[in-house]
Design a protein around this motif. Structure first.
Motif, short mmCIF file in Angstrom:
data_model
loop_
_atom_site.label_atom_id
_atom_site.label_comp_id
_atom_site.label_asym_id
_atom_site.label_seq_id
_atom_site.Cartn_x
_atom_site.Cartn_y
_atom_site.Cartn_z
N SER A 29 0.82 -1.21 0.00
CA SER A 29 0.00 0.00 0.00
C SER A 29 0.85 1.27 0.00
CB SER A 29 -0.94 0.00 1.20
OG SER A 29 -0.21 -0.13 2.40
N SER A 30 2.17 1.09 -0.12
CA SER A 30 3.05 2.27 -0.15
C SER A 30 4.38 1.91 -0.79
CB SER A 30 3.29 2.79 1.27
OG SER A 30 4.12 1.88 1.98
N GLU A 31 5.09 2.93 -1.17
CA GLU A 31 6.42 2.72 -1.74
C GLU A 31 7.35 2.10 -0.70
OE1 GLU A 31 10.02 5.46 -3.54
OE2 GLU A 31 7.97 6.21 -3.68
N LYS A 32 7.25 2.57 0.52
CA LYS A 32 8.09 2.04 1.60
C LYS A 32 7.82 0.55 1.83
CE LYS A 32 9.19 2.80 6.46
NZ LYS A 32 8.91 3.59 7.66
N MET A 33 6.54 0.18 1.84
CA MET A 33 6.18 -1.22 2.03
C MET A 33 6.67 -2.08 0.86
SD MET A 33 2.41 -2.65 2.78
CE MET A 33 2.14 -4.29 3.41
N THR A 34 6.60 -1.55 -0.34
CA THR A 34 7.08 -2.28 -1.52
C THR A 34 8.57 -2.58 -1.39
OG1 THR A 34 5.42 -1.21 -2.91
CG2 THR A 34 7.30 -2.22 -4.04
N ARG A 35 9.34 -1.58 -1.01
CA ARG A 35 10.78 -1.78 -0.81
C ARG A 35 11.05 -2.83 0.25
NH1 ARG A 35 11.91 4.22 -0.35
NH2 ARG A 35 11.76 4.89 -2.49
N SER A 36 10.30 -2.76 1.32
CA SER A 36 10.47 -3.71 2.42
C SER A 36 10.16 -5.15 1.96
CB SER A 36 9.56 -3.32 3.58
OG SER A 36 9.61 -4.27 4.60
N LEU A 37 9.08 -5.32 1.21
CA LEU A 37 8.73 -6.65 0.70
C LEU A 37 9.81 -7.18 -0.23
CD1 LEU A 37 4.93 -6.20 -0.11
CD2 LEU A 37 5.92 -7.77 1.58
N ILE A 38 10.31 -6.34 -1.10
CA ILE A 38 11.34 -6.78 -2.05
C ILE A 38 12.61 -7.20 -1.30
CG2 ILE A 38 12.90 -6.00 -3.89
CD1 ILE A 38 10.44 -4.37 -4.94
N ARG A 39 13.02 -6.40 -0.31
CA ARG A 39 14.20 -6.78 0.48
C ARG A 39 13.97 -8.10 1.21
NH1 ARG A 39 14.57 -1.19 1.44
NH2 ARG A 39 13.37 -1.38 3.36
N LYS A 40 12.81 -8.23 1.84
CA LYS A 40 12.49 -9.44 2.61
C LYS A 40 12.51 -10.68 1.73
CE LYS A 40 8.74 -11.60 5.19
NZ LYS A 40 7.39 -11.43 5.75
N TYR A 41 11.80 -10.63 0.61
CA TYR A 41 11.69 -11.82 -0.22
C TYR A 41 12.92 -12.09 -1.06
CZ TYR A 41 7.06 -12.71 1.46
OH TYR A 41 6.01 -13.01 2.29
N ALA A 42 13.78 -11.11 -1.27
CA ALA A 42 15.05 -11.34 -1.96
C ALA A 42 15.94 -12.26 -1.12
CB ALA A 42 15.76 -10.01 -2.22
N ARG A 43 15.75 -12.24 0.20
CA ARG A 43 16.52 -13.09 1.12
C ARG A 43 15.84 -14.42 1.39
NH1 ARG A 43 16.80 -7.96 3.85
NH2 ARG A 43 15.20 -8.72 5.26
N GLN A 44 14.65 -14.64 0.81
CA GLN A 44 13.90 -15.87 1.09
C GLN A 44 13.45 -16.56 -0.21
OE1 GLN A 44 10.70 -15.33 3.88
NE2 GLN A 44 11.79 -13.74 4.98
N PRO A 45 14.39 -17.14 -0.94
CA PRO A 45 14.02 -17.76 -2.22
C PRO A 45 13.00 -18.89 -2.07
CG PRO A 45 16.31 -18.25 -1.67
CD PRO A 45 15.81 -17.24 -0.66
N GLY A 46 13.04 -19.62 -0.97
CA GLY A 46 12.07 -20.69 -0.74
C GLY A 46 10.65 -20.15 -0.62
#
Length: 104
Positions: A29-46
């Protein structure tokens, strides 16, 4: 989704009606949240892989073929289209445009 991509999309009521955020796709719902999701899931390939597999299954009922079949059922139910051969299939008998007669 149907091709197996990991989707990050806007958090809307329609998305939530059709899919399960965190299971089938990711919502933001925000640019900040998008960045956070991308960082989080970049570290979790599974986790990405699980969501992508779920996305393919979740997207199947929303494929163009299924949508078109649904639209045709609704149009027939309301008497806008008729079943059978010949003509356009349209109740008023008018053509269907450049590909006149394609609706059955």
């Amino acid at each position: 989704m149907a091709s197996g991509g990991l989707i990050v999309t806007n958090d809307t009521p329609e998305i939530r009606r059709s899919f399960r955020p965190g299971r089938d796709l990711l919502v933001t719902s925000s640019e900040k949240m998008t960045r956070s999701l991308i960082r989080k899931y970049a570290r979790q390939p599974g986790a990405c892989e699980r969501i992508r597999r779920n996305a393919v299954r979740a997207a199947a009922p929303h494929a163009y073929l299924h949508r078109a079949q649904y639209i045709l059922r609704v149009l027939r139910k309301h008497g806008i289209l008729q079943r059978g051969r010949g003509g356009t299939g349209l109740r008023n008998g008018r053509g269907a445009g450049p590909q006149e007669g394609w609706i059955r």
